[in-house]
Design a protein around this motif. Structure first.
Motif, PDB file in Angstrom:
ATOM      1  N   PRO A 178      84.071  98.114 103.805  1.00 10.51           N
ATOM      2  CA  PRO A 178      84.363  99.403 102.779  1.00 10.51           C
ATOM      3  C   PRO A 178      84.941  99.243 101.360  1.00 10.51           C
ATOM      4  O   PRO A 178      86.022  98.614 101.619  1.00 10.51           O
ATOM      5  CB  PRO A 178      84.611 100.309 103.618  1.00 10.51           C
ATOM      6  CG  PRO A 178      84.506 100.149 105.187  1.00 10.51           C
ATOM      7  CD  PRO A 178      84.408  98.353 104.987  1.00 10.51           C
ATOM      8  N   GLY A 179      84.532  99.757 100.508  1.00  9.70           N
ATOM      9  CA  GLY A 179      84.987  99.361  99.275  1.00  9.70           C
ATOM     10  C   GLY A 179      84.875  98.268  98.319  1.00  9.70           C
ATOM     11  O   GLY A 179      85.356  98.037  97.338  1.00  9.70           O
ATOM     12  N   GLN A 180      84.420  97.395  99.192  1.00  7.81           N
ATOM     13  CA  GLN A 180      84.058  95.987  98.611  1.00  7.81           C
ATOM     14  C   GLN A 180      82.624  95.392  98.559  1.00  7.81           C
ATOM     15  O   GLN A 180      82.215  94.633  97.396  1.00  7.81           O
ATOM     16  CB  GLN A 180      85.087  94.926  99.371  1.00  7.81           C
ATOM     17  CG  GLN A 180      86.504  95.360  99.123  1.00  7.81           C
ATOM     18  CD  GLN A 180      87.290  94.337  99.961  1.00  7.81           C
ATOM     19  OE1 GLN A 180      86.803  92.925 100.240  1.00  7.81           O
ATOM     20  NE2 GLN A 180      88.390  94.388 100.328  1.00  7.81           N
ATOM     21  N   GLY A 181      81.905  95.699  99.456  1.00  3.58           N
ATOM     22  CA  GLY A 181      80.547  95.093  99.516  1.00  3.58           C
ATOM     23  C   GLY A 181      80.147  94.984 101.029  1.00  3.58           C
ATOM     24  O   GLY A 181      80.581  95.134 102.055  1.00  3.58           O
ATOM     25  N   VAL A 202      77.392  90.588  99.302  1.00  2.00           N
ATOM     26  CA  VAL A 202      77.248  91.095  97.663  1.00  2.00           C
ATOM     27  C   VAL A 202      78.507  92.063  97.604  1.00  2.00           C
ATOM     28  O   VAL A 202      78.647  92.896  98.066  1.00  2.00           O
ATOM     29  CB  VAL A 202      75.947  92.051  97.746  1.00  2.00           C
ATOM     30  CG1 VAL A 202      75.730  92.808  96.451  1.00  2.00           C
ATOM     31  CG2 VAL A 202      74.665  91.351  98.061  1.00  2.00           C
ATOM     32  N   SER A 203      79.133  91.614  96.473  1.00  3.73           N
ATOM     33  CA  SER A 203      80.368  92.341  96.098  1.00  3.73           C
ATOM     34  C   SER A 203      80.164  93.336  95.021  1.00  3.73           C
ATOM     35  O   SER A 203      79.177  93.054  94.081  1.00  3.73           O
ATOM     36  CB  SER A 203      81.513  91.289  95.657  1.00  3.73           C
ATOM     37  OG  SER A 203      81.809  90.052  96.811  1.00  3.73           O
ATOM     38  N   VAL A 227      76.964  95.352  89.963  1.00  2.10           N
ATOM     39  CA  VAL A 227      76.820  96.307  91.060  1.00  2.10           C
ATOM     40  C   VAL A 227      77.815  97.285  91.361  1.00  2.10           C
ATOM     41  O   VAL A 227      79.081  97.250  91.245  1.00  2.10           O
ATOM     42  CB  VAL A 227      76.803  95.151  92.227  1.00  2.10           C
ATOM     43  CG1 VAL A 227      76.592  96.005  93.554  1.00  2.10           C
ATOM     44  CG2 VAL A 227      75.697  94.206  92.222  1.00  2.10           C
ATOM     45  N   THR A 228      77.533  98.685  91.691  1.00 11.62           N
ATOM     46  CA  THR A 228      78.208  99.604  91.824  1.00 11.62           C
ATOM     47  C   THR A 228      78.417 100.032  93.253  1.00 11.62           C
ATOM     48  O   THR A 228      79.435 100.708  93.563  1.00 11.62           O
ATOM     49  CB  THR A 228      77.963 100.721  90.859  1.00 11.62           C
ATOM     50  OG1 THR A 228      76.504 101.270  91.123  1.00 11.62           O
ATOM     51  CG2 THR A 228      78.091 100.502  89.487  1.00 11.62           C
ATOM     52  N   ALA A 229      77.168  99.801  94.016  1.00 15.80           N
ATOM     53  CA  ALA A 229      77.159 100.189  95.535  1.00 15.80           C
ATOM     54  C   ALA A 229      76.200  99.293  96.128  1.00 15.80           C
ATOM     55  O   ALA A 229      75.349  98.763  95.431  1.00 15.80           O
ATOM     56  CB  ALA A 229      76.732 101.677  95.481  1.00 15.80           C
ATOM     57  N   VAL A 230      76.296  99.121  97.422  1.00 10.47           N
ATOM     58  CA  VAL A 230      75.508  98.477  98.274  1.00 10.47           C
ATOM     59  C   VAL A 230      75.195  99.257  99.622  1.00 10.47           C
ATOM     60  O   VAL A 230      76.250  99.671 100.224  1.00 10.47           O
ATOM     61  CB  VAL A 230      75.653  97.018  98.522  1.00 10.47           C
ATOM     62  CG1 VAL A 230      74.641  96.192  99.124  1.00 10.47           C
ATOM     63  CG2 VAL A 230      76.595  96.449  97.467  1.00 10.47           C
ATOM     64  N   VAL A 232      74.416 102.775 105.990  1.00  9.34           N
ATOM     65  CA  VAL A 232      75.613 102.650 105.519  1.00  9.34           C
ATOM     66  C   VAL A 232      75.508 102.248 104.064  1.00  9.34           C
ATOM     67  O   VAL A 232      74.919 101.150 103.632  1.00  9.34           O
ATOM     68  CB  VAL A 232      76.388 101.406 106.372  1.00  9.34           C
ATOM     69  CG1 VAL A 232      77.762 101.275 105.917  1.00  9.34           C
ATOM     70  CG2 VAL A 232      76.221 101.900 107.920  1.00  9.34           C
ATOM     71  N   VAL A 233      76.603 102.932 103.170  1.00  7.57           N
ATOM     72  CA  VAL A 233      76.511 102.829 101.981  1.00  7.57           C
ATOM     73  C   VAL A 233      78.039 102.469 101.657  1.00  7.57           C
ATOM     74  O   VAL A 233      79.118 102.883 102.110  1.00  7.57           O
ATOM     75  CB  VAL A 233      76.153 103.834 101.093  1.00  7.57           C
ATOM     76  CG1 VAL A 233      76.289 103.590  99.549  1.00  7.57           C
ATOM     77  CG2 VAL A 233      74.665 104.365 101.559  1.00  7.57           C
ATOM     78  N   VAL A 234      78.154 101.302 100.787  1.00  7.39           N
ATOM     79  CA  VAL A 234      79.350 100.882 100.479  1.00  7.39           C
ATOM     80  C   VAL A 234      79.687 101.106  98.964  1.00  7.39           C
ATOM     81  O   VAL A 234      78.849 100.672  98.300  1.00  7.39           O
ATOM     82  CB  VAL A 234      79.818  99.495 101.162  1.00  7.39           C
ATOM     83  CG1 VAL A 234      81.219  98.883 100.366  1.00  7.39           C
ATOM     84  CG2 VAL A 234      79.791  99.489 102.500  1.00  7.39           C
ATOM     85  N   PHE A 235      80.869 101.579  98.385  1.00  9.77           N
ATOM     86  CA  PHE A 235      81.113 101.813  97.085  1.00  9.77           C
ATOM     87  C   PHE A 235      82.521 101.409  96.728  1.00  9.77           C
ATOM     88  O   PHE A 235      83.289 101.462  97.672  1.00  9.77           O
ATOM     89  CB  PHE A 235      80.474 102.978  96.614  1.00  9.77           C
ATOM     90  CG  PHE A 235      80.792 104.290  97.372  1.00  9.77           C
ATOM     91  CD1 PHE A 235      82.059 104.840  97.030  1.00  9.77           C
ATOM     92  CD2 PHE A 235      80.269 104.574  98.568  1.00  9.77           C
ATOM     93  CE1 PHE A 235      82.452 105.949  97.739  1.00  9.77           C
ATOM     94  CE2 PHE A 235      80.696 105.765  99.368  1.00  9.77           C
ATOM     95  CZ  PHE A 235      81.742 106.415  99.063  1.00  9.77           C
ATOM     96  N   ARG A 236      82.781 101.661  95.407  1.00 12.01           N
ATOM     97  CA  ARG A 236      84.263 101.524  95.008  1.00 12.01           C
ATOM     98  C   ARG A 236      84.961 102.924  95.390  1.00 12.01           C
ATOM     99  O   ARG A 236      84.423 103.927  95.121  1.00 12.01           O
ATOM    100  CB  ARG A 236      84.550 100.948  93.740  1.00 12.01           C
ATOM    101  CG  ARG A 236      85.968 100.555  93.184  1.00 12.01           C
ATOM    102  CD  ARG A 236      85.812 100.315  91.750  1.00 12.01           C
ATOM    103  NE  ARG A 236      85.086  99.342  91.368  1.00 12.01           N
ATOM    104  CZ  ARG A 236      85.270  97.900  91.647  1.00 12.01           C
ATOM    105  NH1 ARG A 236      86.130  97.625  92.368  1.00 12.01           N
ATOM    106  NH2 ARG A 236      84.129  97.161  91.228  1.00 12.01           N
TER     107      ARG A 236
END
Length: 259
Positions: free
Chosen positions: A66-69, A73-74, A117-120, A180-184
């Protein structure tokens, strides 16, 4: 003759007594093996090569961070690196917030703005958070891991739990995690997949190509190409075919004019 014989006999006995036992003693002594040169130590196998440690902060191929990628994928990396690794995306959608690259073969979606990349996100159940949470798990697992500091909202078309301050969101199919979505952390409002459908619209067909507005030509962001040349290169990476330079120049002009 008798006198000679009498003298010879004692001499023979004395010789036998002196010589024969010494010869027997020499034969009885064990034979010493010839001296051997010092032995060389047996060769040892070479130690296995040391694998380089992963770069700090970079997610592992089967890890969701979470928060990283996720899946290696970062967030903050170039979309060009993602395409080079996963191949041409199955679909590319341009929205008013970002560009969405779907890699359906891997169950991965990458969100990018200005090629960063802003989210994965993933629907692949092989990817896990700390090996204990991922797609296919129950909602109770997410609540146990992250508590109730979430907001309810859409997550890639599913009703979901958005942990904005933790940089992770879970789309729920009933009570099961489907996405599952990961983002900053703190940037959920900038990810199109975390917004209501009516709040995010696709850009007009003329801008269905990669957005180049805001990019400086002949710089690192455009791989030191002109804007039309960069648009042609990105389009080839996505579609596998080249568009003509005049067509690329026309699209760039329309994007810069906001049409």
């Amino acid at each position: 003759m008798r006198r000679v014989a009498g003298l010879f006999t004692p001499l023979m006995l004395a010789w036998l007594i002196a010589v024969v036992p010494a010869a027997w003693a020499q034969q009885a002594q064990p034979q010493q093996p010839p001296a051997q040169p010092p032995s060389q130590p047996a060769p040892q196998p070479a130690p296995p090569p040391v694998r380089p440690a992963p770069a700090p902060g970079a997610p592992a191929p089967r890890t969701i961070t979470p928060g990283q990628g996720l899946a290696g994928v970062s967030i903050g990396s170039s979309i060009r690196l993602v395409i080079a690794r996963f191949g041409s995306p199955s679909e590319v959608r341009e929205t008013t917030l970002d560009a969405v690259y779907a890699f359906n073969r891997w169950g991965i979606v990458v969100y990018a703005r200005k090629d960063v990349v802003t989210a994965v996100s993933t629907t692949n159940s092989l990817l896990k958070i700390d090996d204990v949470l991922g797609v296919g798990y129950r909602v109770e697992s997410a609540l146990a891991a992250y508590g109730r500091g979430f907001r309810e909202g859409p997550v890639e078309g599913f009703p979901g739990l958005v942990y904005n301050d933790r940089g992770v969101a879970f789309g729920m199919d009933g009570t099961t995690i489907a996405s599952v979505v990961v983002f900053r952390p703190g940037t959920a409002a900038e990810v199109s997949g975390l917004q209501p459908a009516q709040a995010v619209r696709l850009t007009p067909p003329t801008t269905g190509y990669a957005q180049v507005t805001g990019l400086a030509p002949f710089g690192p962001e455009t791989n030191f190409m002109s804007l039309p040349g960069y648009l042609r290169w990105v389009s080839y990476q996505v579609a596998g075919s080249w568009i003509g330079y005049p067509e690329a120049a026309r699209i760039v002009k329309q994007q810069l004019e906001g049409r």
